[in-house]
Scaffold this motif. Structure first.
Motif, mmCIF file in Angstrom:
data_model
loop_
_atom_site.group_PDB
_atom_site.id
_atom_site.type_symbol
_atom_site.label_atom_id
_atom_site.label_comp_id
_atom_site.label_asym_id
_atom_site.label_seq_id
_atom_site.Cartn_x
_atom_site.Cartn_y
_atom_site.Cartn_z
ATOM 1 N N LEU A 57 0.808 -1.226 0.000
ATOM 2 C CA LEU A 57 0.000 0.000 0.000
ATOM 3 C C LEU A 57 0.841 1.276 0.000
ATOM 4 N N LYS A 58 2.144 1.145 0.229
ATOM 5 C CA LYS A 58 3.015 2.301 0.424
ATOM 6 C C LYS A 58 2.930 3.344 -0.692
ATOM 7 N N PRO A 59 2.808 2.963 -1.947
ATOM 8 C CA PRO A 59 2.758 4.020 -2.970
ATOM 9 C C PRO A 59 1.609 5.020 -2.778
ATOM 10 N N THR A 60 0.506 4.580 -2.171
ATOM 11 C CA THR A 60 -0.649 5.478 -2.037
ATOM 12 C C THR A 60 -1.075 5.718 -0.593
ATOM 13 N N THR A 61 -0.698 4.848 0.323
ATOM 14 C CA THR A 61 -1.149 4.949 1.706
ATOM 15 C C THR A 61 0.030 4.733 2.644
ATOM 16 N N ALA A 62 0.412 5.789 3.371
ATOM 17 C CA ALA A 62 1.526 5.675 4.319
ATOM 18 C C ALA A 62 0.968 5.559 5.736
ATOM 19 N N TYR A 63 1.453 4.580 6.489
ATOM 20 C CA TYR A 63 1.020 4.397 7.876
ATOM 21 C C TYR A 63 2.014 3.500 8.596
ATOM 22 N N SER A 64 1.974 3.559 9.904
ATOM 23 C CA SER A 64 2.772 2.663 10.738
ATOM 24 C C SER A 64 1.910 1.473 11.116
ATOM 25 N N VAL A 65 2.520 0.324 11.264
ATOM 26 C CA VAL A 65 1.782 -0.862 11.703
ATOM 27 C C VAL A 65 1.258 -0.597 13.112
ATOM 28 N N ALA A 66 0.010 -0.930 13.322
ATOM 29 C CA ALA A 66 -0.667 -0.674 14.597
ATOM 30 C C ALA A 66 -0.118 -1.563 15.707
ATOM 31 N N PRO A 67 -0.378 -1.192 16.967
ATOM 32 C CA PRO A 67 0.044 -2.040 18.082
ATOM 33 C C PRO A 67 -0.650 -3.408 18.048
ATOM 34 N N TRP A 85 -6.537 -17.889 22.060
ATOM 35 C CA TRP A 85 -6.424 -16.476 21.766
ATOM 36 C C TRP A 85 -6.566 -16.211 20.267
ATOM 37 N N THR A 86 -6.824 -14.957 19.976
ATOM 38 C CA THR A 86 -6.766 -14.417 18.618
ATOM 39 C C THR A 86 -5.903 -13.173 18.699
ATOM 40 N N MET A 87 -4.765 -13.187 18.015
ATOM 41 C CA MET A 87 -3.903 -12.004 17.982
ATOM 42 C C MET A 87 -4.252 -11.209 16.728
ATOM 43 N N MET A 88 -4.156 -9.869 16.827
ATOM 44 C CA MET A 88 -4.687 -9.022 15.760
ATOM 45 C C MET A 88 -3.831 -7.774 15.543
ATOM 46 N N LEU A 89 -3.889 -7.261 14.323
ATOM 47 C CA LEU A 89 -3.302 -5.973 13.976
ATOM 48 C C LEU A 89 -4.319 -5.204 13.138
ATOM 49 N N LEU A 90 -4.703 -4.017 13.610
ATOM 50 C CA LEU A 90 -5.648 -3.157 12.907
ATOM 51 C C LEU A 90 -5.095 -2.796 11.529
ATOM 52 N N GLN A 91 -5.974 -2.776 10.533
ATOM 53 C CA GLN A 91 -5.576 -2.478 9.156
ATOM 54 C C GLN A 91 -6.322 -1.255 8.623
ATOM 55 N N PRO A 92 -5.708 -0.537 7.678
ATOM 56 C CA PRO A 92 -6.413 0.572 7.042
ATOM 57 C C PRO A 92 -7.498 0.029 6.111
ATOM 58 N N ALA A 93 -8.450 0.872 5.781
ATOM 59 C CA ALA A 93 -9.537 0.468 4.883
ATOM 60 C C ALA A 93 -9.016 -0.008 3.533
ATOM 61 N N GLU A 94 -7.867 0.483 3.114
ATOM 62 C CA GLU A 94 -7.291 0.107 1.822
ATOM 63 C C GLU A 94 -6.760 -1.331 1.790
ATOM 64 N N ALA A 95 -6.667 -1.962 2.938
ATOM 65 C CA ALA A 95 -6.184 -3.352 3.011
ATOM 66 C C ALA A 95 -7.338 -4.287 2.658
ATOM 67 N N THR A 96 -7.618 -4.380 1.387
ATOM 68 C CA THR A 96 -8.717 -5.214 0.894
ATOM 69 C C THR A 96 -8.318 -6.687 0.929
ATOM 70 N N SER A 97 -9.274 -7.551 0.690
ATOM 71 C CA SER A 97 -8.967 -8.989 0.665
ATOM 72 C C SER A 97 -7.963 -9.309 -0.448
ATOM 73 N N ALA A 98 -8.018 -8.588 -1.565
ATOM 74 C CA ALA A 98 -7.065 -8.827 -2.649
ATOM 75 C C ALA A 98 -5.648 -8.427 -2.229
ATOM 76 N N VAL A 99 -5.515 -7.299 -1.554
ATOM 77 C CA VAL A 99 -4.200 -6.856 -1.074
ATOM 78 C C VAL A 99 -3.663 -7.858 -0.058
ATOM 79 N N VAL A 100 -4.519 -8.309 0.859
ATOM 80 C CA VAL A 100 -4.086 -9.264 1.887
ATOM 81 C C VAL A 100 -3.694 -10.594 1.238
ATOM 82 N N ALA A 101 -4.423 -11.034 0.224
ATOM 83 C CA ALA A 101 -4.058 -12.273 -0.473
ATOM 84 C C ALA A 101 -2.664 -12.152 -1.089
#
Length: 192
Positions: A57-67, A85-101
């Protein structure tokens, strides 16, 4: 992510209510103690995918990985080896299923020994919640949780979901007595 969602990371030492919209997270489920290999590998896989998503996402969306965040499904007195447990990291809206795949494919190649295929993108919908900031080691959380539960009871609500922790401190770099962890529970009126 912390700047975009300030309210998620602004807990105080006094309990308070928070209303949450559904939010996208990378998630991975597991069982075992937090110091164990299964947990360590799961968290490494989760971060591997999160950093791959950020790079894509870096070319269009800059952010730090969440806690790092965790949902804990353990019962009091349950042995650590049985903790789920379920461990998690919050994602920006731009992190679509296609990007995650695509991020999963990249991470799978880089880290073939980790459980990368167990990482998924999912929504967490906690809605009305109570939260508090815990300062100190994880072993002293029960007192803070007790204060949070007393607050909830006083306001006529009860936990309606998993014990949720948000880790604001890195235990490898911060003394136990200075660690900061947000503790959160979704709530609802108790059953009649």
């Amino acid at each position: 992510m912390k700047k975009l969602h300030k309210d998620l990371y602004a807990a105080k030492s006094n309990p308070a209510f928070l209303d949450l919209a559904p939010l996208p997270y990378l998630m991975i489920d597991g069982r075992g103690e937090p110091a164990g290999d299964a947990y360590t590998d799961a968290v490494a896989a989760l971060y591997g995918v999160a950093y791959a998503v950020r790079a894509l996402l870096k070319p269009t969306t800059a952010y730090s990985v969440a806690p790092l965040e965790g949902l804990w499904y353990t019962l009091p007195g349950e042995p650590r080896s049985s903790w789920t447990w379920t461990m998690m990291l919050l994602q920006p809206a731009e992190a679509t299923s296609a990007v995650v795949a695509e991020a999963l494919a990249v991470t799978r190649k880089k880290k073939p020994d980790l459980p990368v295929d167990s990482v998924r993108l999912d929504l967490l919908d906690e809605g009305r919640s109570v939260q508090i900031l815990h300062v100190g080691p994880y072993a002293t959380e029960p007192e803070t949780v007790g204060r949070l539960m007393a607050f909830a009871h006083t306001h006529g609500v009860a936990p309606a979901g998993a014990h949720h922790e948000i880790y604001l401190s890195d235990p490898r770099r911060v003394a136990p007595e200075a660690m900061k962890t947000i503790i959160r529970y979704p709530v609802a009126p108790p059953p009649a």
